[in-house]
Design a protein around this motif. Structure first.
Motif, PDB file in Angstrom:
ATOM      1  N   GLY A  43      20.771 -66.983  18.186  1.00  0.00           N
ATOM      2  CA  GLY A  43      19.613 -66.765  17.340  1.00  0.00           C
ATOM      3  C   GLY A  43      19.827 -65.690  16.286  1.00  0.00           C
ATOM      4  O   GLY A  43      20.695 -64.826  16.397  1.00  0.00           O
ATOM      5  N   VAL A  44      18.984 -65.758  15.250  1.00  0.00           N
ATOM      6  CA  VAL A  44      19.082 -64.816  14.135  1.00  0.00           C
ATOM      7  C   VAL A  44      18.945 -63.382  14.608  1.00  0.00           C
ATOM      8  O   VAL A  44      19.720 -62.503  14.230  1.00  0.00           O
ATOM      9  N   TRP A  45      17.949 -63.114  15.466  1.00  0.00           N
ATOM     10  CA  TRP A  45      17.721 -61.739  15.913  1.00  0.00           C
ATOM     11  C   TRP A  45      18.692 -61.343  17.009  1.00  0.00           C
ATOM     12  O   TRP A  45      18.975 -60.158  17.193  1.00  0.00           O
ATOM     13  N   THR A  46      19.202 -62.304  17.745  1.00  0.00           N
ATOM     14  CA  THR A  46      20.186 -61.999  18.776  1.00  0.00           C
ATOM     15  C   THR A  46      21.469 -61.492  18.138  1.00  0.00           C
ATOM     16  O   THR A  46      22.075 -60.508  18.581  1.00  0.00           O
ATOM     17  N   LYS A  47      21.897 -62.162  17.079  1.00  0.00           N
ATOM     18  CA  LYS A  47      23.154 -61.798  16.404  1.00  0.00           C
ATOM     19  C   LYS A  47      22.989 -60.599  15.479  1.00  0.00           C
ATOM     20  O   LYS A  47      23.940 -59.875  15.225  1.00  0.00           O
ATOM     21  N   GLU A  65      14.238 -51.113   0.973  1.00  0.00           N
ATOM     22  CA  GLU A  65      15.547 -51.559   1.462  1.00  0.00           C
ATOM     23  C   GLU A  65      15.393 -52.787   2.363  1.00  0.00           C
ATOM     24  O   GLU A  65      16.210 -53.720   2.305  1.00  0.00           O
ATOM     25  N   VAL A  66      14.364 -52.780   3.193  1.00  0.00           N
ATOM     26  CA  VAL A  66      14.091 -53.933   4.046  1.00  0.00           C
ATOM     27  C   VAL A  66      13.789 -55.155   3.183  1.00  0.00           C
ATOM     28  O   VAL A  66      14.263 -56.263   3.450  1.00  0.00           O
ATOM     29  N   ARG A  67      12.993 -54.962   2.127  1.00  0.00           N
ATOM     30  CA  ARG A  67      12.659 -56.086   1.241  1.00  0.00           C
ATOM     31  C   ARG A  67      13.895 -56.617   0.530  1.00  0.00           C
ATOM     32  O   ARG A  67      14.079 -57.838   0.409  1.00  0.00           O
ATOM     33  N   ARG A  68      14.743 -55.722   0.071  1.00  0.00           N
ATOM     34  CA  ARG A  68      15.964 -56.172  -0.621  1.00  0.00           C
ATOM     35  C   ARG A  68      16.843 -56.995   0.319  1.00  0.00           C
ATOM     36  O   ARG A  68      17.392 -58.038  -0.077  1.00  0.00           O
ATOM     37  N   ALA A  69      16.963 -56.552   1.567  1.00  0.00           N
ATOM     38  CA  ALA A  69      17.742 -57.313   2.552  1.00  0.00           C
ATOM     39  C   ALA A  69      17.081 -58.660   2.837  1.00  0.00           C
ATOM     40  O   ALA A  69      17.746 -59.690   3.001  1.00  0.00           O
ATOM     41  N   ALA A  70      15.748 -58.656   2.873  1.00  0.00           N
ATOM     42  CA  ALA A  70      15.016 -59.896   3.144  1.00  0.00           C
ATOM     43  C   ALA A  70      15.232 -60.915   2.041  1.00  0.00           C
ATOM     44  O   ALA A  70      15.399 -62.117   2.311  1.00  0.00           O
ATOM     45  N   TRP A  71      15.243 -60.469   0.788  1.00  0.00           N
ATOM     46  CA  TRP A  71      15.461 -61.414  -0.310  1.00  0.00           C
ATOM     47  C   TRP A  71      16.851 -62.017  -0.264  1.00  0.00           C
ATOM     48  O   TRP A  71      17.040 -63.210  -0.548  1.00  0.00           O
ATOM     49  N   GLN A  72      17.843 -61.217   0.132  1.00  0.00           N
ATOM     50  CA  GLN A  72      19.193 -61.781   0.271  1.00  0.00           C
ATOM     51  C   GLN A  72      19.235 -62.791   1.412  1.00  0.00           C
ATOM     52  O   GLN A  72      19.905 -63.840   1.308  1.00  0.00           O
ATOM     53  N   SER A  73      18.514 -62.509   2.486  1.00  0.00           N
ATOM     54  CA  SER A  73      18.447 -63.462   3.603  1.00  0.00           C
ATOM     55  C   SER A  73      17.792 -64.766   3.162  1.00  0.00           C
ATOM     56  O   SER A  73      18.194 -65.856   3.573  1.00  0.00           O
ATOM     57  N   ARG A  74      16.763 -64.656   2.319  1.00  0.00           N
ATOM     58  CA  ARG A  74      16.082 -65.863   1.845  1.00  0.00           C
ATOM     59  C   ARG A  74      17.007 -66.713   0.983  1.00  0.00           C
ATOM     60  O   ARG A  74      17.014 -67.941   1.091  1.00  0.00           O
ATOM     61  N   ILE A  75      17.752 -66.075   0.118  1.00  0.00           N
ATOM     62  CA  ILE A  75      18.692 -66.825  -0.726  1.00  0.00           C
ATOM     63  C   ILE A  75      19.690 -67.588   0.134  1.00  0.00           C
ATOM     64  O   ILE A  75      20.044 -68.741  -0.161  1.00  0.00           O
ATOM     65  N   ASN A  76      20.133 -66.962   1.218  1.00  0.00           N
ATOM     66  CA  ASN A  76      21.190 -67.542   2.049  1.00  0.00           C
ATOM     67  C   ASN A  76      20.668 -68.326   3.251  1.00  0.00           C
ATOM     68  O   ASN A  76      21.459 -68.719   4.112  1.00  0.00           O
ATOM     69  N   HIS A  77      19.377 -68.571   3.302  1.00  0.00           N
ATOM     70  CA  HIS A  77      18.814 -69.264   4.465  1.00  0.00           C
ATOM     71  C   HIS A  77      19.393 -70.679   4.566  1.00  0.00           C
ATOM     72  O   HIS A  77      19.438 -71.417   3.568  1.00  0.00           O
ATOM     73  N   LYS A 167       6.212 -61.651  -0.850  1.00  0.00           N
ATOM     74  CA  LYS A 167       6.852 -61.966   0.417  1.00  0.00           C
ATOM     75  C   LYS A 167       6.787 -63.468   0.629  1.00  0.00           C
ATOM     76  O   LYS A 167       5.999 -64.166  -0.002  1.00  0.00           O
ATOM     77  N   SER A 168       7.625 -63.927   1.526  1.00  0.00           N
ATOM     78  CA  SER A 168       7.571 -65.319   1.934  1.00  0.00           C
ATOM     79  C   SER A 168       6.178 -65.627   2.478  1.00  0.00           C
ATOM     80  O   SER A 168       5.569 -64.801   3.156  1.00  0.00           O
ATOM     81  N   ASP A 169       5.666 -66.816   2.176  1.00  0.00           N
ATOM     82  CA  ASP A 169       4.317 -67.181   2.632  1.00  0.00           C
ATOM     83  C   ASP A 169       4.369 -67.643   4.087  1.00  0.00           C
ATOM     84  O   ASP A 169       3.980 -68.755   4.432  1.00  0.00           O
TER      85      ASP A 169
END
Length: 253
Positions: A43-47, A65-77, A167-169
């Motif tokens: 899982g995502v949170w496990t890893k 910083e959390v938001r910036r990481a989240a946007w990169q995660s969204r791009i790579n989802h 943010k993501s809806d």
């Protein structure tokens, strides 16, 4: 214990006899499309335990910083490159046959709609990753539009109308569920003559309560999941086979 083939046959009989099937899906139906769950062995949170912060509203709103990481995660989802699998297509077969009363999903990937479901058949209780919402003014827009801004260099894009945080809806930890969405899910469950729960641990409330609610209203219950769930005792049929293999066998016309 009922032999697996007998369980499949019984499940198929229940599906064919039903007229108002309500389906509840969790992360398990999408793993075969290459979309990992959150808490499973891979899982995502496990890893990556730090990724859970990106899904916690307080952290997301307070920490750039959390938001910036989240946007990169969204791009790579992985969902952007994934397609519906045989499990999704089997559930759509129920709609094609005129048997699907409603589809309640805990997933945010939009793969049910890509499989062909009408939008008004799908209840996304945790929202959708394919849309963005502004925390300031409530404006919503397609996710790809904002991801283009991130690719162009905006690490933490804000609303172009009010300057609010985007943010993501989807429903984050610490964020209230949408009452109207939950009410619709519960109403569908109460109207079902068959509840088919697929790939969900049935541990996340209030959504998991659609299973006992449907049972109390007289619906038959089929649970398809690779691990035991707290609701197994309520099921008329339990199926432990891989979702993509067993659903076509019980849903096809």
């Amino acid at each position: 214990m009922t032999p697996p083939e007998d369980s499949v046959t019984r499940a198929r009989q229940l599906v064919d006899a039903a007229r108002r099937i309500v389906v509840l899906t969790g992360a398990g139906i999408s793993t075969e499309s290459g979309i990992p769950d959150f808490r499973g062995p891979k899982g995502v949170w496990t890893k990556n335990p730090a990724a859970e912060k990106q899904s916690t509203l307080q952290n997301y709103l307070a920490d750039g910083e959390v938001r910036r990481a989240a946007w990169q995660s969204r791009i790579n989802h992985p969902a952007w490159h994934a397609g519906p699998n045989s499990g999704h297509r089997a559930v759509f077969e129920l709609e094609r046959r005129g048997l699907l009363h409603g589809l309640i999903t805990q997933n945010i990937d939009g793969l049910h709609q890509l499989a062909g479901h009408a939008e008004n058949r799908v209840v996304e209780v945790h929202g959708t990753m394919r849309r963005v919402m502004c925390w300031g003014c409530g404006k919503r827009l397609p996710m790809p539009e904002v991801l283009q801004r991130v690719r162009a260099g905006e690490a933490d894009p804000h609303c172009l109308e009010c300057g609010g945080i985007l943010k993501s809806d989807t429903i984050s930890f610490g964020q209230a569920l949408v009452p109207e969405v939950i009410e619709r899910a519960m109403a569908l469950a109460a109207e079902a003559d068959l509840l088919l729960a697929i790939g969900t641990t049935l541990q996340v409330y209030p959504v998991a309560s659609v299973v006992p609610l449907a049972g109390e209203a007289g619906a038959r219950i089929i649970i398809v999941n690779d691990q035991p769930t707290p609701m197994d005792a309520l099921a008329d049929v339990l199926l432990r086979q891989p979702i993509g293999e067993v659903l076509p066998r019980i849903c096809a016309g």
